[in-house]
Design a protein around this motif. Structure first.
Motif, PDB file in Angstrom:
ATOM      1  N   ALA A   1       0.729  -1.129  -0.005  1.00  0.00           N
ATOM      2  CA  ALA A   1      -0.151  -0.269  -0.144  1.00  0.00           C
ATOM      3  C   ALA A   1       1.074   1.436  -0.164  1.00  0.00           C
ATOM      4  CB  ALA A   1      -0.835   0.071   1.272  1.00  0.00           C
ATOM      5  N   LEU A   2       0.246   2.535  -0.434  1.00  0.00           N
ATOM      6  CA  LEU A   2       0.836   3.713  -0.227  1.00  0.00           C
ATOM      7  C   LEU A   2       0.219   4.521   0.658  1.00  0.00           C
ATOM      8  CD1 LEU A   2       1.774   4.586  -3.955  1.00  0.00           C
ATOM      9  CD2 LEU A   2       3.315   4.183  -2.225  1.00  0.00           C
ATOM     10  N   ALA A   3       0.922   4.764   1.840  1.00  0.00           N
ATOM     11  CA  ALA A   3       0.057   5.855   3.007  1.00  0.00           C
ATOM     12  C   ALA A   3       0.539   7.290   2.208  1.00  0.00           C
ATOM     13  CB  ALA A   3       0.718   5.528   4.186  1.00  0.00           C
ATOM     14  N   VAL A   4      -0.518   8.140   2.259  1.00  0.00           N
ATOM     15  CA  VAL A   4      -0.466   9.499   1.958  1.00  0.00           C
ATOM     16  C   VAL A   4      -0.249  10.467   2.981  1.00  0.00           C
ATOM     17  CG1 VAL A   4      -1.150  11.328   0.316  1.00  0.00           C
ATOM     18  CG2 VAL A   4      -1.779   8.836  -0.218  1.00  0.00           C
ATOM     19  N   LEU A   5       0.618  11.325   3.225  1.00  0.00           N
ATOM     20  CA  LEU A   5       1.073  12.194   4.290  1.00  0.00           C
ATOM     21  C   LEU A   5       0.990  13.714   3.344  1.00  0.00           C
ATOM     22  CD1 LEU A   5       1.795   9.416   5.682  1.00  0.00           C
ATOM     23  CD2 LEU A   5       3.764  10.781   6.513  1.00  0.00           C
ATOM     24  N   PRO A   6       0.044  14.557   3.847  1.00  0.00           N
ATOM     25  CA  PRO A   6      -0.198  15.812   3.321  1.00  0.00           C
ATOM     26  C   PRO A   6       0.914  16.552   3.745  1.00  0.00           C
ATOM     27  CG  PRO A   6      -2.276  15.110   4.334  1.00  0.00           C
ATOM     28  CD  PRO A   6      -1.198  14.219   4.594  1.00  0.00           C
ATOM     29  N   PRO A   7       1.248  17.672   2.926  1.00  0.00           N
ATOM     30  CA  PRO A   7       2.098  18.605   3.292  1.00  0.00           C
ATOM     31  C   PRO A   7       2.037  19.224   4.817  1.00  0.00           C
ATOM     32  CG  PRO A   7       1.389  19.096   1.051  1.00  0.00           C
ATOM     33  CD  PRO A   7       0.566  18.158   1.734  1.00  0.00           C
ATOM     34  N   GLU A   8       3.181  19.396   5.537  1.00  0.00           N
ATOM     35  CA  GLU A   8       3.424  19.935   6.788  1.00  0.00           C
ATOM     36  C   GLU A   8       2.590  18.860   7.911  1.00  0.00           C
ATOM     37  OE1 GLU A   8       1.977  23.838   6.727  1.00  0.00           O
ATOM     38  OE2 GLU A   8       3.655  24.456   5.479  1.00  0.00           O
TER      39      GLU A   8
END
Length: 409
Positions: A377-384
């Motif tokens: 899977a790919l975990a998505v971390l938004p900016p900041e």
């Protein structure tokens, strides 16, 4: 101006890509035996009821409930594929799974629940109910009902459903043709000996397998040297034969990166440099009637760009409904912090009791392709973002799992 001020957010870039990507138009008829992986161009309506007639859900005996209080002689035998006669009053019919219910019968008693008299007449239990063990005509599908919508990519389940209503041919969109370009003098095809400074070209085979699994047709591959003239010529040839031109490498701003000026000389470059990691130098545009996507050369950057951008663009070109991936929420087992770019972490998602647990691969470098195999899977971390163990993180699966995959959004 900071060097990062002109980076485009990922969501904005994807939305623009899809708006600039044309919907599929060319339709062709194919036999159901050739339809796996194709995208339906028209809704499909059922030509019949399924099942077409009332039938027995098990081996047993068909009877009238009104006759159930007395011993019943067997008046006929009904096997699947045979047309029964009307059930004579005061009798029963020996019947088998899938066989059509004789006219007049309103229940089936399973063979394990009956007994016989000395004269071989049937004795049935008293707790029978109307319609017991009978599958009614049309209980699955009604004649004229829409069973599949245009835009559906067909797999083995859909083919079984189509066959069940007698569909032999269907209208599908033409396969999307894709040309792959790999840029870089350092690239060598597998099977050849590496010389100093050379590496094997993994991106070609990563993308080819990815595209073919999504139903696209890879019509050409070309390895392009690090010159402007060669890059421009290769792009022109690719655009002449493909709906989608997909390149890897050469899309940054170095002296040996020629993709950007070459595309601009032949067509239009609408998107370039995104606020994402890995994969900042992603390019999108057109060359004549072909869509162009340029991905970075690092293999994990290529892999992530294929998942985030190529997949939805290809879906739209193919006639599928393009949009967001199937987002899930999991609990992080890792710590991470982002700055100005949205980051995609390779994680292993496992279902534990009542939630998804996300473990991050220890080395998130964009050259570590083994991480894409280890992860699912790919975990998505938004900016900041500042993520600590136990925090909720949005992710999507890209690999099949043997564990349950409930949607816990």
């Amino acid at each position: 101006m900071r060097p990062t001020d002109n980076l485009m957010p990922v969501d904005q870039a994807l939305s623009a890509m899809l708006q600039l990507t044309p919907l599929a138009e060319v339709i062709e008829q194919v036999a159901i035996s050739k339809a796996a992986g194709r995208v339906l161009a028209k809704d499909i309506q059922s030509t019949c009821d399924v099942p077409p007639a009332d039938n027995s859900s098990m081996d047993g005996y068909a009877l009238r409930l009104a006759d159930a209080g007395a011993p019943l002689p067997i008046s006929q035998r009904v096997a699947a594929g045979r047309s029964p006669g009307p059930l004579t009053q005061g009798t029963c019919a020996r019947i088998f799974t899938g066989a059509e219910i004789p006219p007049g019968a309103d229940a089936v008693v399973m063979q394990e629940a009956v007994s016989f008299t000395a004269f071989d007449d049937l004795l049935v239990p008293e707790d029978l109910k109307p319609g017991q063990n009978i599958r009614r005509a049309g209980q699955d599908i009604r004649r004229g009902a829409t069973i599949l919508k245009a835009g559906t990519r067909l797999d083995y389940r859909h083919l079984g459903l189509l066959a069940s209503v007698g569909i032999a041919e269907l209208a599908v969109f033409r396969k999307v043709s894709v040309a792959i370009l790999s840029t870089g003098d350092e690239l060598v095809q597998p099977g050849k000996a590496l010389q100093p400074g050379q590496i094997y070209n993994s991106n070609r085979f990563l993308l080819q397998g990815f595209l073919e699994a999504l139903g696209a047709e890879v019509v050409s591959f070309e390895q392009v040297g690090d010159t402007y003239a060669e890059t421009q010529s290769a792009l022109r040839r690719a655009a002449d034969q493909a709906d989608l031109v997909l390149s890897t490498g050469g899309v940054s701003v170095g002296e040996e990166d020629h993709i950007k000026p070459a595309v601009e000389s032949l067509g239009e470059l609408a998107i370039w440099r995104l606020a994402m990691k890995p994969g900042k130098p992603v390019a999108f545009g057109r060359i004549d009637q072909s869509i162009f996507i340029g991905l970075p050369g690092n293999p994990v950057s290529t892999f992530v760009g294929a998942q985030v951008f190529v997949k939805p663009v290809l879906a739209r070109l193919a006639g599928e409904a393009a949009g967001e991936p199937d987002w899930l929420t999991g609990l992080a087992s890792f710590s991470a912090a982002t700055k100005i770019r949205q980051e995609y972490l390779r994680v292993q998602a496992t279902w534990q009791d009542d939630h998804w647990q996300l473990n991050a691969y220890p080395n998130q470098n964009s050259g570590v392709l083994t991480s894409a195999i280890w992860a699912n899977a790919l975990a998505v971390l938004p900016p900041e973002s500042d993520v600590a163990p136990g925090d909720k993180v949005r992710f999507f699966l890209y690999a099949d799992q043997t564990t349950p995959k409930p949607d816990n959004n």
